[in-house]
Design an enzyme around this catalytic site. Structure first.
Site, PDB file in Angstrom:
ATOM      1  N   ASP A 118       0.819  -1.217   0.000  1.00  0.00           N
ATOM      2  CA  ASP A 118       0.000   0.000   0.000  1.00  0.00           C
ATOM      3  C   ASP A 118       0.849   1.260   0.000  1.00  0.00           C
ATOM      4  O   ASP A 118       2.068   1.210   0.192  1.00  0.00           O
ATOM      5  CB  ASP A 118      -0.945  -0.009   1.216  1.00  0.00           C
ATOM      6  N   ASN A 172      -6.936  -3.128  14.477  1.00  0.00           N
ATOM      7  CA  ASN A 172      -8.337  -3.419  14.160  1.00  0.00           C
ATOM      8  C   ASN A 172      -8.457  -4.581  13.170  1.00  0.00           C
ATOM      9  O   ASN A 172      -9.525  -4.834  12.637  1.00  0.00           O
ATOM     10  CB  ASN A 172      -9.029  -2.158  13.612  1.00  0.00           C
ATOM     11  N   HIS A 184      -6.865  -4.803  10.235  1.00  0.00           N
ATOM     12  CA  HIS A 184      -6.660  -4.511   8.808  1.00  0.00           C
ATOM     13  C   HIS A 184      -5.413  -5.211   8.284  1.00  0.00           C
ATOM     14  O   HIS A 184      -4.445  -5.434   9.019  1.00  0.00           O
ATOM     15  CB  HIS A 184      -6.675  -3.003   8.500  1.00  0.00           C
TER      16      HIS A 184
HETATM   17  C1  F6R Z   1       1.639  -1.401   5.997  1.00  0.00           C
HETATM   18  C2  F6R Z   1       0.389  -2.167   6.108  1.00  0.00           C
HETATM   19  C3  F6R Z   1      -0.375  -2.196   7.391  1.00  0.00           C
HETATM   20  C4  F6R Z   1       0.528  -2.513   8.597  1.00  0.00           C
HETATM   21  C5  F6R Z   1      -0.282  -2.484   9.886  1.00  0.00           C
HETATM   22  C6  F6R Z   1       0.595  -2.739  11.099  1.00  0.00           C
HETATM   23  O1  F6R Z   1       2.165  -1.510   4.705  1.00  0.00           O
HETATM   24  O2  F6R Z   1      -0.036  -2.736   5.154  1.00  0.00           O
HETATM   25  O3  F6R Z   1      -1.397  -3.136   7.310  1.00  0.00           O
HETATM   26  O4  F6R Z   1       1.099  -3.771   8.415  1.00  0.00           O
HETATM   27  O5  F6R Z   1      -0.896  -1.233  10.028  1.00  0.00           O
HETATM   28  O6  F6R Z   1       1.506  -1.689  11.254  1.00  0.00           O
HETATM   29  P1  F6R Z   1       2.668  -1.775  12.353  1.00  0.00           P
HETATM   30  O7  F6R Z   1       3.607  -2.830  11.903  1.00  0.00           O
HETATM   31  O8  F6R Z   1       3.318  -0.411  12.317  1.00  0.00           O
HETATM   32  O9  F6R Z   1       2.017  -2.088  13.637  1.00  0.00           O
END
Ligand code: F6R
Length: 241
Positions: A64, A133, A135
């Protein structure tokens, strides 16, 4: 697989990436940004320096990118990947693909990206982080999820969590471009990394085996080849990372 520490988890993730590239030098990798994979990238850089892995034929697609954002903006995921990883390994920059956060036509950009992944033969190994959450990529919890690469609006909770890397929450872009759930599901193999207490709830839901669009990571339960790597804090809800 549960690891006692964040570093052990990242060591395992790096070993899996190394095995993948050893087995297939022209591997196509799907990569995340965020805090979780940082140590894995450091270990991979070391493995590249000591000759254990050769990235010269590897192609990468990031999950992303914020929208709109310039690739030279220090908050962009392009900047993050270049500085954290790509500039430090022997990958060819032209083989590193990230959605263009300043594309005029977001829909066209997403469509091109989706086709480029398909043209490259699909993703051999996709590494995912997980949001608090649930995602994955920027597929946020919702009644409906989109299958293909698309533009999405970030939830306020994600904007707040991500604002740690910005001077002010108002600077976090409201939108992002992201691989869709279908794009993710088409990866041949997936590794999901979860570290820290804040991921406990989302991870529990994923591991409970029930599927809900309100925790997009739970859709991974229908993928035939997913490995979840987590540290004890994420697994048991221990101390915050
Ligand atoms: C980033 C992405 C997000 C992160 C998620 C966790 O490219 O796709 O889904 O993997 O927000 O972020 P961290 O690792 O910072 O807790």
């Amino acid at each position: 697989m549960v690891f006692e520490s964040y570093t052990e988890m990242c060591n395992k993730a790096a070993d899996i990436v190394a095995e993948q590239i050893t087995l297939k030098s022209h591997s196509v990798l799907g990569l995340p940004t965020g805090l979780t994979p940082v140590k894995m990238y450091e270990i991979l850089i070391e493995k590249n320096k000591n000759g254990e892995i050769d990235f010269s034929d590897v192609k990468t697609f990031n999950l992303d990118e914020y929208y709109p954002v310039s690739p030279i903006d220090k908050h962009s995921y392009r900047y993050f990947m270049n500085e954290t990883f790509f500039k430090k390994i022997n990958i060819k920059m032209e083989n590193t693909c990230i959605l263009n956060g300043q594309a005029e036509d977001a829909e066209k950009e997403c469509d091109m990206y989706q086709k480029l992944i398909e043209k490259s033969g699909g993703i051999d190994l996709l590494i995912l982080g997980i949001g608090r959450n649930g995602h994955i990529g920027f597929n946020e919890p919702d009644e409906y999820l989109l299958s293909y690469t698309h533009k999405t609006r970030l939830l306020q909770e994600t904007i707040e969590v991500n604002s740690k890397l910005f001077d002010d929450v108002s600077e976090v872009p409201e939108y992002a471009l992201t691989m869709g759930i279908g794009t993710i599901m088409q990866a041949k193999r997936i590794i999901l990394l979860a570290s820290g207490k804040s991921k406990y709830k989302a991870l529990r839901e994923l591991m409970a085996g029930k599927i809900t669009t309100l925790n997009p990571s739970t859709l991974l339960n229908v993928h035939p080849c997913v490995t979840v790597l987590c540290d004890r804090d994420a697994y048991e809800g221990g101390k915050e990372k």
